[in-house]
Design an enzyme around this catalytic site. Structure first.
Site, PDB file in Angstrom:
ATOM      1  N   SER A  68      14.351  33.727  33.677  1.00 13.62           N
ATOM      2  CA  SER A  68      14.102  32.427  33.066  1.00 13.62           C
ATOM      3  C   SER A  68      13.183  32.569  31.869  1.00 13.62           C
ATOM      4  O   SER A  68      12.287  33.419  31.840  1.00 13.62           O
ATOM      5  CB  SER A  68      13.464  31.479  34.092  1.00 13.62           C
ATOM      6  OG  SER A  68      13.071  30.262  33.487  1.00 13.62           O
ATOM      7  N   SER A  69      13.405  31.714  30.890  1.00 14.28           N
ATOM      8  CA  SER A  69      12.521  31.665  29.721  1.00 14.28           C
ATOM      9  C   SER A  69      11.329  30.756  29.957  1.00 14.28           C
ATOM     10  O   SER A  69      10.405  30.720  29.148  1.00 14.28           O
ATOM     11  CB  SER A  69      13.311  31.173  28.498  1.00 14.28           C
ATOM     12  OG  SER A  69      13.774  29.840  28.730  1.00 14.28           O
ATOM     13  N   SER A  81      65.216  49.577  19.680  1.00 15.98           N
ATOM     14  CA  SER A  81      64.959  48.206  19.271  1.00 15.98           C
ATOM     15  C   SER A  81      63.611  47.819  19.859  1.00 15.98           C
ATOM     16  O   SER A  81      63.177  48.377  20.872  1.00 15.98           O
ATOM     17  CB  SER A  81      66.050  47.268  19.815  1.00 15.98           C
ATOM     18  OG  SER A  81      65.636  45.910  19.758  1.00 15.98           O
ATOM     19  N   THR A  82      62.957  46.853  19.224  1.00 13.42           N
ATOM     20  CA  THR A  82      61.747  46.319  19.842  1.00 13.42           C
ATOM     21  C   THR A  82      62.051  45.817  21.241  1.00 13.42           C
ATOM     22  O   THR A  82      61.206  45.887  22.144  1.00 13.42           O
ATOM     23  CB  THR A  82      61.162  45.172  18.995  1.00 13.42           C
ATOM     24  OG1 THR A  82      60.814  45.682  17.714  1.00 13.42           O
ATOM     25  CG2 THR A  82      59.938  44.562  19.645  1.00 13.42           C
ATOM     26  N   ASN A  83      63.274  45.346  21.454  1.00 15.03           N
ATOM     27  CA  ASN A  83      63.660  44.782  22.748  1.00 15.03           C
ATOM     28  C   ASN A  83      63.548  45.772  23.903  1.00 15.03           C
ATOM     29  O   ASN A  83      63.379  45.366  25.061  1.00 15.03           O
ATOM     30  CB  ASN A  83      65.103  44.260  22.709  1.00 15.03           C
ATOM     31  CG  ASN A  83      65.307  43.099  21.762  1.00 15.03           C
ATOM     32  OD1 ASN A  83      66.423  42.607  21.615  1.00 15.03           O
ATOM     33  ND2 ASN A  83      64.261  42.655  21.079  1.00 15.03           N
ATOM     34  N   THR A 103      30.162  29.922  59.719  1.00 16.57           N
ATOM     35  CA  THR A 103      31.433  29.349  59.287  1.00 16.57           C
ATOM     36  C   THR A 103      31.151  27.961  58.731  1.00 16.57           C
ATOM     37  O   THR A 103      30.353  27.209  59.306  1.00 16.57           O
ATOM     38  CB  THR A 103      32.430  29.237  60.455  1.00 16.57           C
ATOM     39  OG1 THR A 103      31.863  28.432  61.485  1.00 16.57           O
ATOM     40  CG2 THR A 103      32.767  30.617  61.008  1.00 16.57           C
TER      41      THR A 103
END
Length: 430
Positions: A317-318, A139-141, A186
């Site tokens: 960056s462009s 079964s798929t199950n 920290t």
């Protein structure tokens, strides 16, 4: 070119080249949510075929299935296991029916390919039927959740290898940077002295912890409900089949599979998936934290911490000439966000199960297998494209340490906390 195939709802047109049948075609037309077919996850396809091969072997040896039909099904399954016919699994990963469409896709492909092996045309189901023969005693199950477990165990091996490689890369840098003193922090504030090597060795060790945890996965998923058929009742599966099929699947896969003790419970219980998803979330969280640290330690290069330099992978960056971004850690962050979010989906899908079956295992499988695809790729990229090529900036590390109050803490045993605090304050006012 099209051909007609038939199921309990009637006839339907199917592409002539397709090995699948009517139920798969209906699923293709019904489920168009993600655009991602189940073939996107070869491990799941292979696992489904392994289950079918084991079932055919047992049914054939016990003469429940004509040996000639069993051999043809097994040969067809072997072809799928080897990676053939992958294009014939077009069902969307997000599907209703608790995985029935995935199971039937495999049943139909194996039936039609087995018919070809026997010299019959596709669709000659009076000779060999997807349900009556390929799906015999199943079964798929029980087929689908078993296959998911097999797929997850297979993919976990790749994740362990990738994390081990990344840990090794960090450990190598730990050795390389062992003599570089720097400032430990920290809450982003100056704390105490440490070495850059210690910082990188900690990255390695935290990842190794997760590799060890992943060693437990075979035990988590090794208990399968194959043989339980519909909702774990074992309906239509004789005792002799139930006793033999899991051992046969274990032999085929090389995995330590065992039958579930309670087949009813195991047909709906998705707790193992929830636990595994949490482990993947833990790994993703660690990777994201490490990526954050690498971005912060390399920030600047002049206006930030600048204690390490990451490999320049591409212009950043462009509009800003010369800017280079930490693109590989950024990619890893995004992978982590996806995996962490997927954990919530898995949790909700597991919770939404009702009565004797969870109908949402397809989205569980999709999210877990996606995470197992993304995490190894991210870990490997971080190791090869970032960690292996990063360099330390010892002068910057030393300058930050020398300007801080970090060394004062070491003086507490000699001069006391109060005097040390006064000295720290004096240093900050200079």
């Amino acid at each position: 070119m099209m051909r007609q195939d038939k199921d309990s709802l009637g006839s339907i047109n199917i592409p002539d080249h397709a090995l699948w049948g009517a139920q798969t075609q209906r699923a293709v037309e019904n489920f168009r949510a993600s655009g991602i077919p189940i073939s996107h996850f070869p491990s799941l396809i292979r696992a489904l075929a392994q289950v079918k091969r084991a079932a055919a072997a047992v049914n054939g040896s016990q003469r429940r299935l004509d040996p000639a039909l069993a051999r043809a099904i097994m040969q067809a399954a072997d072809e799928v296991i080897e990676g053939t016919h992958v294009a014939h699994f077009p069902v969307d990963v997000l599907q209703g029916g608790a995985g029935t469409s995935s199971n039937m896709n495999m049943n139909e492909v194996l039936a039609n390919r087995a018919l070809e092996i026997l010299g019959h045309p596709r669709g000659a189901y009076h000779v060999l039927h997807p349900n009556d023969h390929v799906n015999l005693c199943q079964s798929t199950n029980d087929v689908y959740p078993t296959a998911i477990r097999l797929a997850l165990m297979a993919e976990t091996v790749g994740l362990q290898a990738a994390l081990t490689g990344l840990a090794t890369a960090f450990a190598a840098k730990g050795t390389e940077f062992a003599g570089i003193e720097k400032l430990g922090r920290t809450q982003l504030q100056d704390a105490v002295p440490m070495t850059l090597g210690q910082e990188f060795n900690a990255f390695a060790n935290t990842l190794r912890e997760d590799v060890e945890r992943l060693d437990e996965i075979p035990r988590l998923f090794a208990e399968v409900n194959l043989g339980g058929t519909a909702i774990g009742t074992g309906l239509l599966a004789p005792e002799s089949y139930r006793a033999a099929v899991v051992p046969e699947l274990a032999r085929l896969t090389g995995l330590p599979l065992t039958p579930a003790q309670d087949l009813i419970e195991s047909s709906w219980d998705t707790g193992a998936f929830v636990l595994f998803s949490g482990l993947l979330k833990r790994t993703a969280t660690k990777l994201s934290k490490i990526a954050n640290d690498l971005r912060l330690l390399s920030s600047g290069p002049r206006g930030g911490l600048g204690e390490i330099s990451l490999p320049a992978m591409q212009p950043g960056s462009s509009i800003m000439p010369g800017k280079v971004n930490p693109v590989i850690p950024e990619m890893v962050n995004q992978i982590a966000f996806q995996v962490i979010g997927a954990d919530l989906t898995v949790t909700m899908a597991a919770e939404a199960g009702q009565l004797q079956l969870n109908a949402f295992e397809p989205v569980i499988a999709y999210n877990l297998l996606t995470a197992l695809t993304l995490l190894p790729r991210g870990a490997t990229a971080l190791a090869q494209l970032c960690v292996d090529g990063l360099t330390a900036n010892p002068e910057t590390c030393r300058a930050h340490l020398d300007r801080s109050t970090a060394r004062v803490t070491a003086m507490v045993p000699e001069i006391g906390y109060a005097r040390a605090a006064e000295l720290a304050k004096e240093l900050l006012l200079r």
